[in-house]
Design a protein around this motif. Structure first.
Motif, mmCIF file in Angstrom:
data_model
loop_
_atom_site.group_PDB
_atom_site.id
_atom_site.type_symbol
_atom_site.label_atom_id
_atom_site.label_comp_id
_atom_site.label_asym_id
_atom_site.label_seq_id
_atom_site.Cartn_x
_atom_site.Cartn_y
_atom_site.Cartn_z
ATOM 1 N N HIS A 13 17.456 165.197 60.448
ATOM 2 C CA HIS A 13 17.252 166.858 61.240
ATOM 3 C C HIS A 13 18.137 167.421 61.309
ATOM 4 N N PHE B 198 5.103 170.165 66.428
ATOM 5 C CA PHE B 198 6.057 171.316 66.049
ATOM 6 C C PHE B 198 7.132 170.605 66.877
ATOM 7 N N LEU C 88 -1.762 169.117 60.346
ATOM 8 C CA LEU C 88 -1.180 167.559 61.584
ATOM 9 C C LEU C 88 -2.304 166.664 62.473
ATOM 10 N N PRO D 97 5.847 164.851 56.647
ATOM 11 C CA PRO D 97 6.298 165.467 55.539
ATOM 12 C C PRO D 97 7.326 164.990 54.446
ATOM 13 N N ARG E 148 9.200 171.864 60.396
ATOM 14 C CA ARG E 148 8.924 170.385 61.721
ATOM 15 C C ARG E 148 9.193 171.740 63.086
ATOM 16 N N GLU F 280 12.430 172.288 55.227
ATOM 17 C CA GLU F 280 11.553 171.268 56.050
ATOM 18 C C GLU F 280 12.269 171.134 57.046
ATOM 19 N N THR F 281 12.979 171.519 58.292
ATOM 20 C CA THR F 281 13.612 171.445 59.369
ATOM 21 C C THR F 281 13.250 172.399 60.027
ATOM 22 N N ALA G 152 14.651 161.770 62.162
ATOM 23 C CA ALA G 152 15.262 162.885 63.184
ATOM 24 C C ALA G 152 16.804 163.354 63.393
ATOM 25 N N SER H 270 4.285 167.777 50.894
ATOM 26 C CA SER H 270 4.041 166.518 52.146
ATOM 27 C C SER H 270 4.114 165.189 51.476
ATOM 28 N N LEU I 20 4.959 163.550 61.545
ATOM 29 C CA LEU I 20 4.576 164.820 62.451
ATOM 30 C C LEU I 20 3.456 165.141 62.993
ATOM 31 N N LEU J 45 9.878 163.940 65.223
ATOM 32 C CA LEU J 45 9.617 163.223 64.017
ATOM 33 C C LEU J 45 9.662 161.242 64.231
#
Length: 319
Positions: free
Chosen positions: A297, A9, A58, A62, A47, A43-44, A294, A93, A6, A15
């Protein structure tokens, strides 16, 4: 090793899988060869915006919940852990990766008879569900409304509340999710996407609020005097925001979780043991390879999933 990075954001597409240095276990740590990594709704959200319980700069890898086999021990760690099947948190993380270095005292042994993917599905959601049940204390004679009843936490709450002797009313979105909730033991099921869904539902004694927003507020309106409501999620994008004075006026208790490390460990061990004994069934709705984090998510955010979503990493994870 392969990992998911990641670097900014944004949408699920931020991702990106790539290479990362292999972690080395330090004093008191072990190296776990990861077979499955769990994904949570929180977590979504992190992100997408950087907001949430995690504090990380960053770029980062994640992921907070993994399961696998102990492949190496650091200084001061019992070599008897080598080869053990374990699940563990990573501290917020590093979980979307082929290997993680984690504290040995944070490991949970996976009981014999319990599949590793099921153990990972129980790690975060199972202990949360167990602590919610403990907080609200449903029992025989209680009517219990479980929101997001086909989700990772909700599907477990349905089963645990039924096991406690309560009658469960499952609230979820869509026929497939309602059918799953009934299969898990719910006596009634209502689609909270339907206008006025709460108007045809009889009063309840306990509400487990995993959606928040308008759904949570409608569920609050169903509580009888002496009822209890505990909020654990905001998949709608906002908390229910029930004023304390309004709850007091109606004789309703608003509950929250303030877990201690000891409570977390007891709850985790409880759900692992219950699942190993066949009394609790974790629902795994989606398994995807690491490179498709990805997509995982995106599926969670679109409400297209039931139960737990996992990333499958090791070759053995395909079985």
């Amino acid at each position: 090793m392969r990992a998911v990075w990641l670097r900014e954001f944004g949408g699920p597409g931020v991702l990106v899988a790539g290479e990362a240095p292999d972690p080395v276990p330090g004093p008191g740590q072990v190296l776990v060869e990861v077979a499955y990594a769990g994904i949570t709704f929180v977590e979504t959200q992190f992100r997408a915006s950087g907001r949430g319980p995690f504090r990380a700069e960053l770029p980062m890898i994640p992921g907070n919940g993994v399961g696998g086999v102990v492949a190496q021990v650091g200084p001061g760690v019992d070599a008897g852990l080598l080869g053990r099947r374990v699940v563990t948190g990573t501290g917020g993380s590093g979980g979307y990766a082929e290997r993680v270095a984690v504290a040995a005292d944070g490991l949970f042994a996976v009981p014999d008879g319990l599949a590793l993917d099921e153990a990972v599905a129980l790690l975060a959601d199972g202990r949360t569900a167990a602590m919610l049940i403990d907080a609200a204390g449903p029992g025989p004679g209680d009517r219990v409304l479980v929101e997001a009843a086909a989700g990772g936490v909700g599907s477990l709450l349905v089963q645990l509340a039924v096991a406690a002797g309560a009658t469960v009313v499952a609230a979820a979105g869509g026929p497939g999710k309602l059918a799953l909730a009934r299969e898990l033991g719910a006596a009634e099921a209502v689609d909270y996407r339907a206008s006025g869904w709460a108007e045809g539902t009889d009063p309840v004694d306990v509400v487990f609020d995993g959606v928040g927003g308008a759904v949570g507020r409608a569920a609050f309106g169903l509580l009888a005097r002496g009822g209890r409501m505990v909020s654990f999620g905001l998949s709608s994008g906002e908390w229910s925001g029930i004023p304390e004075e309004e709850a007091e006026a109606r004789g309703v208790t608003l509950l929250g979780l303030r877990p201690t490390p000891g409570a977390v460990r007891r709850a985790t061990e409880l759900v692992l043991a219950e699942a190993a004994a066949g009394r609790l069934r974790p629902v795994i709705g989606l398994r995807l390879p690491l490179d498709r984090a990805a997509d995982a998510h995106a599926a969670i955010e679109s409400r297209a999933t039931t139960g737990k979503t996992l990333l499958a990493l090791a070759p053995a994870a395909a079985r």
